[in-house]
Design a protein around this motif. Structure first.
Motif, PDB file in Angstrom:
ATOM      1  N   TYR A 164       0.699  -1.144  -0.075  1.00 18.64           N
ATOM      2  CA  TYR A 164       0.081  -0.011   0.121  1.00 18.64           C
ATOM      3  C   TYR A 164       0.831   1.369  -0.027  1.00 18.64           C
ATOM      4  CZ  TYR A 164      -2.959   3.678   1.583  1.00 18.64           C
ATOM      5  OH  TYR A 164      -3.805   4.863   1.515  1.00 18.64           O
ATOM      6  N   ALA A 165       2.102   1.426   0.705  1.00 25.40           N
ATOM      7  CA  ALA A 165       2.760   2.371   0.959  1.00 25.40           C
ATOM      8  C   ALA A 165       3.520   2.519  -0.414  1.00 25.40           C
ATOM      9  CB  ALA A 165       3.819   2.429   2.030  1.00 25.40           C
ATOM     10  N   ARG A 166       3.700   1.506  -1.163  1.00 28.43           N
ATOM     11  CA  ARG A 166       4.262   1.884  -2.546  1.00 28.43           C
ATOM     12  C   ARG A 166       3.361   2.403  -3.631  1.00 28.43           C
ATOM     13  NH1 ARG A 166       6.206  -1.227  -7.433  1.00 28.43           N
ATOM     14  NH2 ARG A 166       8.063  -0.397  -7.818  1.00 28.43           N
ATOM     15  N   VAL A 167       2.257   1.852  -3.576  1.00 29.95           N
ATOM     16  CA  VAL A 167       0.871   2.567  -4.313  1.00 29.95           C
ATOM     17  C   VAL A 167       0.813   4.022  -4.016  1.00 29.95           C
ATOM     18  CG1 VAL A 167      -1.152   2.408  -5.306  1.00 29.95           C
ATOM     19  CG2 VAL A 167       0.469   0.289  -4.852  1.00 29.95           C
ATOM     20  N   ARG A 168       0.625   4.064  -2.680  1.00 28.58           N
ATOM     21  CA  ARG A 168       0.444   5.490  -2.154  1.00 28.58           C
ATOM     22  C   ARG A 168       1.459   6.521  -2.410  1.00 28.58           C
ATOM     23  NH1 ARG A 168      -3.748   8.437  -0.501  1.00 28.58           N
ATOM     24  NH2 ARG A 168      -2.907   9.758  -1.904  1.00 28.58           N
ATOM     25  N   ALA A 169       2.762   6.190  -2.485  1.00 25.76           N
ATOM     26  CA  ALA A 169       3.848   7.084  -2.768  1.00 25.76           C
ATOM     27  C   ALA A 169       3.900   7.277  -4.313  1.00 25.76           C
ATOM     28  CB  ALA A 169       5.359   6.361  -2.621  1.00 25.76           C
ATOM     29  N   ALA A 170       3.467   6.452  -5.101  1.00 22.62           N
ATOM     30  CA  ALA A 170       3.278   6.637  -6.649  1.00 22.62           C
ATOM     31  C   ALA A 170       2.078   7.843  -6.697  1.00 22.62           C
ATOM     32  CB  ALA A 170       2.929   5.492  -7.152  1.00 22.62           C
ATOM     33  N   LEU A 171       1.277   7.227  -6.108  1.00 19.98           N
ATOM     34  CA  LEU A 171      -0.070   8.317  -6.332  1.00 19.98           C
ATOM     35  C   LEU A 171       0.217   9.801  -5.732  1.00 19.98           C
ATOM     36  CD1 LEU A 171      -2.926   8.851  -7.011  1.00 19.98           C
ATOM     37  CD2 LEU A 171      -3.770   8.221  -4.683  1.00 19.98           C
ATOM     38  N   TRP A 211       4.551  -3.777  -9.471  1.00 17.41           N
ATOM     39  CA  TRP A 211       4.760  -3.251 -10.720  1.00 17.41           C
ATOM     40  C   TRP A 211       6.061  -2.201 -10.809  1.00 17.41           C
ATOM     41  CZ3 TRP A 211      -0.310  -1.194 -13.438  1.00 17.41           C
ATOM     42  CH2 TRP A 211      -0.982  -2.333 -13.984  1.00 17.41           C
ATOM     43  N   GLY A 212       6.738  -2.233 -11.832  1.00 15.05           N
ATOM     44  CA  GLY A 212       7.855  -1.227 -11.886  1.00 15.05           C
ATOM     45  C   GLY A 212       7.490   0.164 -11.615  1.00 15.05           C
ATOM     46  N   GLU A 213       8.394   1.000 -11.099  1.00 12.47           N
ATOM     47  CA  GLU A 213       8.132   2.281 -10.871  1.00 12.47           C
ATOM     48  C   GLU A 213       7.398   3.270 -11.761  1.00 12.47           C
ATOM     49  OE1 GLU A 213      10.585   6.307  -9.540  1.00 12.47           O
ATOM     50  OE2 GLU A 213      11.037   4.656  -8.254  1.00 12.47           O
ATOM     51  N   GLY A 214       8.003   2.842 -13.207  1.00  9.36           N
ATOM     52  CA  GLY A 214       7.685   4.182 -14.213  1.00  9.36           C
ATOM     53  C   GLY A 214       6.086   3.289 -14.548  1.00  9.36           C
ATOM     54  N   ARG A 215       5.751   2.062 -14.511  1.00  5.25           N
ATOM     55  CA  ARG A 215       4.350   1.705 -14.887  1.00  5.25           C
ATOM     56  C   ARG A 215       3.493   2.127 -13.716  1.00  5.25           C
ATOM     57  NH1 ARG A 215       2.584  -4.847 -15.958  1.00  5.25           N
ATOM     58  NH2 ARG A 215       0.521  -4.317 -16.512  1.00  5.25           N
ATOM     59  N   LEU A 216       3.904   1.967 -12.463  1.00  6.06           N
ATOM     60  CA  LEU A 216       2.999   2.324 -11.403  1.00  6.06           C
ATOM     61  C   LEU A 216       2.676   3.829 -11.441  1.00  6.06           C
ATOM     62  CD1 LEU A 216       1.738   1.422  -8.881  1.00  6.06           C
ATOM     63  CD2 LEU A 216       3.759   1.650  -7.621  1.00  6.06           C
ATOM     64  N   ASN A 217       3.692   4.641 -11.666  1.00  6.01           N
ATOM     65  CA  ASN A 217       3.600   6.118 -11.820  1.00  6.01           C
ATOM     66  C   ASN A 217       2.539   6.280 -12.867  1.00  6.01           C
ATOM     67  OD1 ASN A 217       5.459   6.478  -9.795  1.00  6.01           O
ATOM     68  ND2 ASN A 217       7.138   6.988 -11.227  1.00  6.01           N
ATOM     69  N   TRP A 218       2.659   5.815 -13.956  1.00  9.51           N
ATOM     70  CA  TRP A 218       1.774   5.858 -15.080  1.00  9.51           C
ATOM     71  C   TRP A 218       0.445   5.613 -14.814  1.00  9.51           C
ATOM     72  CZ3 TRP A 218      -1.339   2.061 -17.275  1.00  9.51           C
ATOM     73  CH2 TRP A 218      -2.040   2.573 -18.468  1.00  9.51           C
ATOM     74  N   ALA A 219       0.155   4.438 -14.043  1.00 12.51           N
ATOM     75  CA  ALA A 219      -1.355   3.989 -13.657  1.00 12.51           C
ATOM     76  C   ALA A 219      -1.851   4.803 -12.586  1.00 12.51           C
ATOM     77  CB  ALA A 219      -1.128   2.611 -13.124  1.00 12.51           C
ATOM     78  N   PHE A 263       4.236  11.209 -17.323  1.00  8.43           N
ATOM     79  CA  PHE A 263       4.239   9.751 -17.000  1.00  8.43           C
ATOM     80  C   PHE A 263       3.211   9.279 -18.039  1.00  8.43           C
ATOM     81  CE2 PHE A 263       3.941  12.195 -13.162  1.00  8.43           C
ATOM     82  CZ  PHE A 263       5.192  11.773 -12.278  1.00  8.43           C
ATOM     83  N   PRO A 264       4.246   8.877 -19.295  1.00  5.48           N
ATOM     84  CA  PRO A 264       3.559   8.472 -20.398  1.00  5.48           C
ATOM     85  C   PRO A 264       3.308   7.091 -20.239  1.00  5.48           C
ATOM     86  CG  PRO A 264       5.908   8.840 -21.101  1.00  5.48           C
ATOM     87  CD  PRO A 264       5.461   9.592 -19.497  1.00  5.48           C
ATOM     88  N   GLY A 265       2.427   6.426 -20.884  1.00  3.38           N
ATOM     89  CA  GLY A 265       1.837   4.956 -20.955  1.00  3.38           C
ATOM     90  C   GLY A 265       2.429   4.394 -22.409  1.00  3.38           C
ATOM     91  N   SER A 266       1.737   3.377 -22.779  1.00  2.00           N
ATOM     92  CA  SER A 266       2.037   2.927 -24.015  1.00  2.00           C
ATOM     93  C   SER A 266       1.363   3.544 -25.278  1.00  2.00           C
ATOM     94  CB  SER A 266       1.626   1.362 -23.967  1.00  2.00           C
ATOM     95  OG  SER A 266       0.138   1.244 -23.717  1.00  2.00           O
TER      96      SER A 266
END
Length: 286
Positions: A164-171, A211-219, A263-266
């Motif tokens: 949760y902390a990792r997803v929270r940090a990305a958000l 997920w990797g940081e880039g993908r998680l940030n994009w999400a 934060f670009p995606g595909s």
């Protein structure tokens, strides 16, 4: 007889000389009068040109004064909206990321300070600041609603506190500080890794914590974009530009909004689409 003839000739010569002298004097006088008339006409023409210039200059000055008066007349409305924005920013402190809103407001303020002639510039800036304040209030309301999603309960299940902390940090990293977040497998029955609620919070599936940081940030940037879309949902879906540029597809628009945030995606988008999408982040639908 000869004497008389000589006298007559002499008299004629004297008379002719006098006439010639008078004629020369008249010609000189006539030339002086013509020169004086020409000078007078030139002075009159110059005075007329000067008068036309002064008339034009007065008209320009009057228009400039009127334009300044018109600008000054609408400035108090802008000042009032700035005051309301400050209140909204104070309410958002510690709950909502307002960095983009502050930058937009500063740009509007600089435009107003520099404007001297066009009241429409001030009116447009006033509308922009009003929209920013309304958007921030909406963000704060969404944040407050999100805090009630799981009162007193944990925001994670299988992902655990570290996930949760990792997803929270990305958000937080993509600008979603203060947005409610919790783990759930209910996004499209678990088929979607994350989703946003129109109530102003985001849910994520447990596995994206790995997920990797880039993908998680994009999400997270993508889901945060949906939160901002919901705030202008009516205007957004009435926009012809939204239809022509994105086909009324909120997912495509969210991808482009994430690109704008860095934060670009595909799926990418062109410069015009990015410029249009950037407005949604500040509550502007063009």
């Amino acid at each position: 007889m000869r004497r008389l003839l000589v006298i007559a000739v002499a008299l004629a010569a004297v008379t002719g000389a006098g006439a010639a002298a008078r004629s020369g004097a008249l010609d000189a006088e006539r030339a002086d009068v013509v020169a004086e008339l020409r000078t007078m006409h030139a002075s009159i023409d110059e005075a007329a040109r000067r008068g036309d210039y002064l008339t034009g200059a007065i008209e320009v000055a009057e228009k400039e004064v009127q334009a300044r008066d018109d600008v000054l007349e609408v400035r108090p409305g802008f000042a009032a909206e700035i005051a309301a924005l400050r209140v909204a920013l104070d309410r958002a402190q510690g709950h909502v990321d307002t960095s983009a809103d502050r930058a937009a407001a500063l740009s509007a303020q600089e435009a107003v300070l520099a404007e001297r002639a066009d009241p429409a510039v001030v009116a447009n800036a006033t509308a922009t600041v009003h929209a920013l304040a309304a958007k921030i209030d909406g963000d704060v309301a969404s944040w407050a609603a999100a805090q009630r999603v799981r009162p007193g309960g944990q925001a994670w299940a299988s992902s655990g506190p570290d996930g949760y902390a990792r997803v929270r940090a990305a958000l937080d990293r993509v600008g979603g500080a203060g947005i409610g977040l919790y783990e759930s497998g209910s996004c499209a029955g678990g088929n979607t890794p994350a989703c946003a609620s129109s109530d102003g919070y985001i849910k994520y599936r447990a596995d994206i914590a790995e997920w990797g940081e880039g993908r998680l940030n994009w999400a997270m940037a993508h889901e945060l974009a949906h939160i901002y879309q919901f705030q202008v949902w009516g205007a957004l879906n009435s926009s012809a530009a939204y239809d022509s540029m994105f086909g009324h597809d909120p997912e495509y628009l969210a991808n482009c909004m994430a690109v704008v945030r860095g934060f670009p995606g595909s799926v990418g988008c062109d410069g015009d689409q990015q410029e249009w999408a950037s407005g949604i982040w500040v509550g502007a639908v063009r």
